[in-house]
Scaffold this active site. Sequence first.
Site, PDB file in Angstrom:
ATOM      1  N   ASP A   1      -0.909  -4.195   2.990  1.00 30.39           N
ATOM      2  CA  ASP A   1      -1.882  -4.633   2.003  1.00 30.39           C
ATOM      3  C   ASP A   1      -1.193  -4.906   0.665  1.00 30.39           C
ATOM      4  O   ASP A   1      -0.306  -4.169   0.245  1.00 30.39           O
ATOM      5  CB  ASP A   1      -2.944  -3.537   1.835  1.00 30.39           C
ATOM      6  CG  ASP A   1      -4.034  -3.910   0.871  1.00 30.39           C
ATOM      7  OD1 ASP A   1      -4.761  -4.883   1.157  1.00 30.39           O
ATOM      8  OD2 ASP A   1      -4.176  -3.231  -0.162  1.00 30.39           O
TER       9      ASP A   1
ATOM     10  N   GLU B   1      13.894   0.516  13.877  1.00 31.21           N
ATOM     11  CA  GLU B   1      14.145   1.695  14.718  1.00 31.21           C
ATOM     12  C   GLU B   1      13.180   1.762  15.893  1.00 31.21           C
ATOM     13  O   GLU B   1      13.393   2.526  16.837  1.00 31.21           O
ATOM     14  CB  GLU B   1      14.015   2.980  13.892  1.00 31.21           C
ATOM     15  CG  GLU B   1      15.029   3.126  12.776  1.00 31.21           C
ATOM     16  CD  GLU B   1      14.816   4.419  11.996  1.00 31.21           C
ATOM     17  OE1 GLU B   1      14.254   5.375  12.582  1.00 31.21           O
ATOM     18  OE2 GLU B   1      15.188   4.458  10.808  1.00 31.21           O
TER      19      GLU B   1
END
Length: 542
Positions: free
Chosen positions: A199, A256
């Site tokens: 956002d 990751e």
Amino acid sequence: MKEWWRGGVIYQVYPRSFQDSNGDGVGDLPGIIERLDHIASLGVDCIWLSPITKSPQADMGYDVSDYKDVDPLFGSLQDFDLLIKSAHALGLKVIMDQVVSHSSDRHPWFQESSFNRTNPKADWYVWADPHPDGSPPNNWLSVFGGSAWEWHTGRKQYYLHNFLTSQPDLNFHNPEVQDAVLDTMRFWLERGLDGFRLDTVNYYFHDDQLRSNPPLPRDKDDTLKVNPYDMQSHQFSKSQPENIDWLKRVRKLLDEYPNATSVGEVGDDERGVELMSAYTAGSDMLHMCYSFDFLSPKFTAAHFRGKLETFFSSGEGWPCWSFSNHDVIRHMTRWAPHSVSPADLARQAAALVLTMRGSVCLYQGEELGLPETDIAFEELTDPRGIRFWPGDKGRDGCRTPMPWEAGPPPNGFTTGKPWLPIKHTQSALNVEGQNEDPGSTLSYYRELLAWRRSQPALQTGGIEFFDTPEPVLAYRRSAGNKDLICVFNLSPDARHITLSGVDGTPLEPVSNNATFIDEHLSLGPNGFAIVEVPAGESSVSV
């Protein structure tokens, strides 16, 4: 699955308005699970959940008080885990809103930061001394009206809030804040989440010298804006250069987790496409960004072409285009002046966004052709609408609940009273009725999305525009030894186009209001044609 997001289609779920499972009138996570089959039937790749974390709900969840828990209004962490498991079983990935440019003033971080000027989190938010006359440190304005600075009597300082006074801005100049935010992201990724919609991704950093914003240039005949925020050039209150290094830290974390992705929301009317490109340039930045450039009333060939060409001419980034979301008037209403038939406009908008180069985000109800709901003042819940009524009626009109079943409202959304009303126009476009109609907007979306999935040119292929006058937009999508010629009449009047070197007919069922005879293409109101041709062997003229 390599880069599933590149050219993928994301379906935005606004949880409050999707499906209520317990009769309190507010949608929830068990309700979303109940309706997952509908989402899967569309043929999309991913779900984006608007905020579900704990919140006082002053801004419908965009004011977070606990980043690591689900708000009881929507369910529990166990419901979240089941949603992830159920969606994955249907081949759907799930991303969620990460609202970290600001928090709620009820978040423990802010409670500690505001206690005094010496506590461990004293610098976690943006605090500033007043001018000698007691006025705020600069002229920055809030998106929701008034100054972006609020006085705090405890610290005898102002704090920055780009939105509501109950949404204080975090201080991303502090590395500890960055670390804490990354920790909250890791929490959800460890639970199986497939990424984030970030956002207000360009609001993280402010000018550390707190310089005032200049005014936007204004012609003499310009009328004043409804919201004073729109009168400033926000050179110092957002979109700062320090954001680049921070977004690289976000991408490093996401890397990751195999197949995790990110979509950044860029709120900057002056630099939207340029920031989208900068924030997605290279393998160490965000995967995708979108701006509000296609969420406006503008509906011209020059506008669409200009934004796409600007984006792809400035680097190797990747966009995610959308025509509607929870913050803007639905495109079926915004663009209605350019059509005579809602059904034709709905099909044209779907074909346009799904043939542009980039990924796509569809907003719930878009597949039904839902227009904006006409909300009365006494029905409003949105603080923006309440503040700026009637010049700006706010965002409630695009957030009303999904009409699922045939019959009167609330059309299967809830057994109670819905938090926002479902009115006749939206009720008549319910899912059940459109499921049974092979000519419905819903059926068209399913056909178009299924066809798109089989077209490499539309997922990752290149794009080349033809020089055509308004209101015709035409471009070539290319991949391998096959091109797709896409031609759109963005008007309520018929247009006639010549397709030179084209040996084919408009593809069914993805074209609409199109007739092709001897290189002459006739497009009715909001008509469009998609034609398959050998690579490089065609041109378009009007």
